[in-house]
Design an enzyme around this catalytic site. Structure first.
Site: not given
Ligand code: NAD
Length: 469
Positions: A70, A94, A99, A106, A362
């Protein structure tokens, strides 16, 4: 990443640090660490103007010790194989920490979403889903993608539709991907789940008086100042719940720049300002910071990097003023920066724990799809009428009547989103209690404790399979 060490090497360094606390053999540790399979692909895209372009993409499956694997799918211009492997690796740990019975995976497509039309993005997503299906890299019991940076429910719906059109086993096809829109088999509460989990984790950490005393902070969220980097899915919802929980948002960083106000601002006002003007910059009463990354160094109690990896490095870590670094993003702190921040006495709430709310919900969505019934459908009315009967019996016994307000707040049955949020809260709290206890017992930091916990749980799972005596 800005550091010379690759993202995957960073993750493996963190693994090695934690592995030293275990007594597992070198062979088993290597088996846990290695990435099982990667599908690297290139395919053509005919752009709206007729030109042909080649798109590069990957899907990494880190560990099949539990199935399915996943992990999200990321659309970003700097995605590469090392990053996808690193993120898949983090997913294995993670899932173990919270659990969730999955291995880690990815996906990544090397595109900047801002440069493609919705029609082009749909073509890319559907071709990617087709490639995954053909190579057996997707399926309810094989590998289940989800949204990540640059993707959302829309892309998940395209993936589901493509998979559906190709599969010969349609019964459980809905469970081939999570983070879908609710009308397409998604679950209520998934969109905000990662941000909500980030909030619960921070609230839990701030609840321990002795830990806050060490940081010179008062216990609880009330009055704590917060800076958020990235106002996307994770950052926006984390900020929203933290604000509702009593924190003040004092800084926001986005790709176009950053804003700061020591007195704080209302999140929705900034969001509306951005909708109207196309930028967070120029928000009334806030200081404009042209170089967005500088916001990480501004005064606050809690810093939530929620954009991309490699943001806090050896070059800026010593200037970070926050006492608590709450990693909403994956890999925002390099291992060198980690040392510097820990040396300064910061509390780091690590990504492998803190952003696990997304994969947790999820998991609930996957279960819902396999069981073909909405959570709460069988029991909600029953719970509601049982509680109502109890209230009526109490009224009879006491001769006093409850108000309508009392009745409606007590005589309720749990809806799907109530159950999802309750399961998420339970998961985040339990996992924090576990890693905090390990950190205390081993006299180490929370990241090392979280990795230690993950290694131990994955090792146990191998032992149970009889592979490693
Ligand atoms: P997203 O695309 O919804 O949001 C990311 C945001 O960061 C956007 O608004 C973008 O414009 C902004 N951004 C881009 N470059 C930037 C910069 N240089 N400085 C500041 N902001 C910037 O993505 P997301 O789903 O929120 O994911 C963000 C992080 O969280 C990633 O590392 C992702 O792997 C992690 N993550 C996401 C999820 C999920 O459920 N979506 C789960 C676990 C971890």
């Amino acid at each position: 990443m800005s550091s010379d060490i690759s993202f995957l090497e960073q993750v493996n360094l963190m693994f090695d640090k934690a592995a030293r606390f275990t007594d597992h053999t070198g062979g088993l540790l290597r088996q846990i660490k290695m990435c099982n399979s990667v599908y690297a692909m290139e395919f053509p895209l005919q752009r709206d103007n007729g030109e042909i372009e080649t798109i590069q993409a990957w899907r990494a499956e880190h560990s099949q010790h539990k199935l399915p694997t996943k992990g999200g799918i990321r659309y970003a211009s700097n995605v590469n194989e090392d990053e996808v492997r690193a993120l898949a690796t983090l997913m294995t740990y993670k899932c173990a920490i919270v659990d969730v019975p999955f291995g880690g995976a990815k996906g990544g497509i090397k595109i900047s979403t801002r440069e493609y039309s919705a029609n082009e993005l749909q073509k890319i997503t559907r071709r990617y889903a087709y490639e995954l299906t053909r190579k057996n890299f997707i399926g309810p019991g094989i590998d289940v993608p989800a949204p990540d940076y640059g993707t959302s429910g829309r892309e998940m719906a395209w993936i589901l539709d493509t998979y559906n059109s190709l599969t010969t086993e349609p019964l459980n096809a809905l469970a081939c991907v999570t983070g879908k829109p609710v009308g397409q088999g998604g679950i209520r509460g998934r969109t905000e789940a990662t941000g909500r989990g980030v909030y619960i984790g921070i609230r839990e950490a701030c609840g321990y008086k002795e830990d806050m005393d060490k940081l010179g902070l008062t216990p609880g969220l009330k009055g704590k100042t917060v800076i958020i980097q990235g106002l996307g899915n994770v950052g926006y919802f984390a900020a929203k719940f933290l604000e509702e929980g009593g924190c003040t948002i004092v800084g926001i960083g986005e790709y176009e720049g950053a804003i700061y106000s020591k007195d704080g601002f209302k999140l929705e006002d900034v969001v509306n300002h951005r909708k109207e003007t196309g930028s967070i910059m120029g928000f009334p009463g806030a200081e404009n910071i042209e170089s967005s990354k500088d916001i990480l160094e501004y005064q606050c109690d809690i810093l939530v990097p929620a954009a991309l990896e490699g943001q806090i490095t050896e070059h800026n870590a010593d200037r970070v003023k926050a006492k608590i670094i709450a990693e909403g993003a994956n890999g925002p702190t390099t291992s060198e920066a980690d040392k510097i921040l820990l040396g300064k006495g910061c509390l780091i709430l690590p990504d492998v724990y803190l952003n696990a709310g997304g994969v947790t919900v999820s998991y609930f969505e996957w279960l819902r799809n396999l069981s073909h019934v909405r959570f709460g459908r069988m029991n909600r009315r029953f719970e509601q009428s049982s509680a109502s009967n109890i209230l009526s019996a109490v009224e009879k016994l006491t001769g006093r009547n409850f108000t309508e307000g009392d009745r409606s707040s007590v005589a309720i049955g749990a809806t799907e989103v109530d159950l999802v949020n309750s399961g998420l809260e339970e998961t985040m709290i339990n996992a924090y209690v576990e890693i905090r206890a390990i950190a205390i017992a081993k006299d180490t930091d929370l990241r090392t404790a979280a990795f230690f916990n993950a290694i131990d749980k994955v090792a146990k799972s191998y032992a149970e399979m009889g592979i490693w005596p």
